[in-house]
Design a protein around this motif. Structure first.
Motif, mmCIF file in Angstrom:
data_model
loop_
_atom_site.group_PDB
_atom_site.id
_atom_site.type_symbol
_atom_site.label_atom_id
_atom_site.label_comp_id
_atom_site.label_asym_id
_atom_site.label_seq_id
_atom_site.Cartn_x
_atom_site.Cartn_y
_atom_site.Cartn_z
ATOM 1 N N LEU A 209 0.819 -1.219 0.081
ATOM 2 C CA LEU A 209 0.133 0.001 0.040
ATOM 3 C C LEU A 209 0.844 1.315 0.014
ATOM 4 O O LEU A 209 0.563 2.238 -0.897
ATOM 5 N N PRO A 210 1.948 1.340 0.632
ATOM 6 C CA PRO A 210 2.644 2.622 0.834
ATOM 7 C C PRO A 210 3.423 2.962 -0.507
ATOM 8 O O PRO A 210 3.729 4.058 -0.880
ATOM 9 N N HIS A 211 3.530 1.702 -1.359
ATOM 10 C CA HIS A 211 4.222 2.025 -2.714
ATOM 11 C C HIS A 211 3.474 2.915 -3.633
ATOM 12 O O HIS A 211 3.556 3.538 -4.456
ATOM 13 N N VAL A 212 2.141 2.877 -3.456
ATOM 14 C CA VAL A 212 0.702 3.658 -4.191
ATOM 15 C C VAL A 212 1.373 5.165 -4.112
ATOM 16 O O VAL A 212 1.509 5.726 -4.954
ATOM 17 N N TYR A 213 1.728 5.530 -2.762
ATOM 18 C CA TYR A 213 1.983 6.848 -2.235
ATOM 19 C C TYR A 213 3.426 7.347 -2.975
ATOM 20 O O TYR A 213 3.637 8.616 -2.833
ATOM 21 N N MET A 214 4.204 6.346 -3.137
ATOM 22 C CA MET A 214 5.667 6.477 -3.557
ATOM 23 C C MET A 214 5.640 6.626 -4.991
ATOM 24 O O MET A 214 6.575 7.067 -5.669
ATOM 25 N N ASP A 215 4.487 6.332 -5.756
ATOM 26 C CA ASP A 215 4.318 6.381 -7.195
ATOM 27 C C ASP A 215 4.446 7.914 -7.888
ATOM 28 O O ASP A 215 3.114 8.359 -7.991
ATOM 29 N N THR A 216 5.452 8.343 -8.102
ATOM 30 C CA THR A 216 5.242 9.817 -8.861
ATOM 31 C C THR A 216 4.563 9.679 -10.253
ATOM 32 O O THR A 216 4.440 10.852 -10.696
ATOM 33 N N SER A 217 4.312 8.550 -10.776
ATOM 34 C CA SER A 217 3.991 8.718 -12.069
ATOM 35 C C SER A 217 2.159 8.755 -12.007
ATOM 36 O O SER A 217 1.478 9.169 -12.934
#
Length: 395
Positions: A209-217
């Motif tokens: 889930l945290p990777h969603v918030y890291m996705d700058t695209s």
């Protein structure tokens, strides 16, 4: 999920350093070499027994099997679901901003630690066919090993960690990402319900889930929409299971790194609290996230829910002092209520099957013992019972 009326209970996130004699056989299996399946089963059972005994000795109340049978906290699921193939070289896009900001560090780090340090290469898996659960036999062995060890050592409560739907492969078969994730959720629910039926707590591991918030695209609106889809599919996977039987764990995936481009918990806490779990486990014991306990001054923990913050970290080999651990526990007790706090770890100490864990084996157990000692100190203060005997035991 048991809570205590007179003390802080202790637990951890799940994975523990695997004995090297177990890793030797597990590596043969992962390499596709000849191995003795009966010897592997016996070694796994013996290792689970050892892990439970050591957790009890360290003072951990709610124990796990240490993930002894699993090659990785999410990788294992490839053996339990149909429809996947490995895809070496596939770019998952994880940690892109971190790697761009600190390329030399992460080139070295991911080569020797994380998946790069595992006993066998772990390649991304791609869904190319219908997803179905076929892991009944392997899961049955895991459940029996944990049950036998808990009975032997008088453990009252134990949990089993499982991968969340959000971390299972990449879709090339289903018509949409949403359709794919619901199919995975239906398959994983078989494992989840079997764990509950066996009398254990279920821990849903979701560092994704945290990777969603890291996705700058993605735009902010797109990130929120994707995060909510993740939560909806996680809730679908646990539908029908009583909330008090479920722990939801989220973390950031990297252990010992700069970790500058991770989202803060306040950024995603609203989505985390939408997961229909009875307890929420998150990082709170390392320098990037320790300050975030202040969010509970503004965010109200829903009635009947627990927090299981990390009060010791997997991101450092420093053994936290029991008095400091007690301070960390009390921060959450003051804001969430003493009866709503479990003392836990930031993450697992061996999320991959690996010979050289980032925190050395003996240091892991020293940290867990310190965790239990800190919980005793906090309990004395929170319930107003000065126990000279207990205080002296940690000095």
């Amino acid at each position: 999920m048991k809570t205590s009326k007179d003390r802080i209970l202790t637990t951890h996130v799940g994975s523990l350093p695997r004995p090297h004699d177990l890793l030797d056989i597990l590596k043969l299996k992962m390499d596709g070499a000849d191995y003795d399946a009966d010897a592997l089963d016996a070694q796994i059972a013996a290792s689970v027994d050892r892990m439970v005994a050591q957790q009890v000795d360290a003072g951990i109340d709610i124990v796990a099997d240490g993930e002894m049978s699993k090659p990785g906290h999410a990788i294992y699921i490839e053996e339990r679901l149909t429809g996947y193939e490995q895809r070496p070289g596939f770019d998952t896009g994880y940690y892109a901003a971190e790697k761009k900001a600190f390329p030399e560090y992460y080139e070295d780090y991911f080569a020797r630690a994380h998946l790069g340090g595992a006993i066998a290469p772990a390649h991304p898996v791609i869904c190319i066919g219908p997803v179905e659960y076929v892991g009944h036999e392997a899961l049955g062995k895991d459940l029996e090993n944990l049950r036998a060890s808990c009975t032997k050592y008088g453990v009252e409560e134990a949990f089993m960690p499982c991968a969340a739907v959000t971390g299972v492969g990449h879709n090339e078969y289903y018509g949409s990402q949403e359709e794919y994730m619901y199919a995975v959720a239906d398959a994983l629910s078989v494992e989840y319900n079997a764990i509950i039926d066996a009398g254990f707590l279920l821990q849903v591991d979701d560092p994704f889930l945290p990777h969603v918030y890291m996705d700058t695209s993605l735009s902010e609106k797109e990130r929120l929409a994707k995060a909510n889809m993740f939560v909806e599919t996680v809730n679908h996977s646990i539908k029908g299971i009583p909330e008090e039987k479920i722990r939801y764990h989220t973390c950031y995936g990297i252990n010992q790194g700069p970790r500058v481009h991770e989202p803060d918990l306040p950024m995603m806490v609203n989505e985390v609290l939408k997961v229909n779990a009875g307890a929420y486990s998150f990082e709170a014991g390392n320098p990037r996230h320790e300050h975030e306990y202040h969010l509970w001054e503004e965010v109200k923990l829903p009635d009947g829910k627990l927090v299981a913050p990390g009060v010791i970290t997997h991101a450092s080999s420093v053994v936290e002092h029991p008095e400091y651990i007690a301070e960390r526990i009390m921060r959450f007790a003051d804001r969430c209520g003493r009866e709503n706090v479990l003392a836990s770890t930031d993450c697992g100490f061996s999320s991959q099957a690996i010979y050289k864990t980032e925190v050395e084996n003996r240091v892991v157990w020293a940290k867990l013992k310190s965790l239990a000692q800190g919980a005793r100190i906090a309990s004395e203060k929170l319930w107003g019972r000065a126990s000279t005997e207990q205080r002296q035991s940690v000095r």
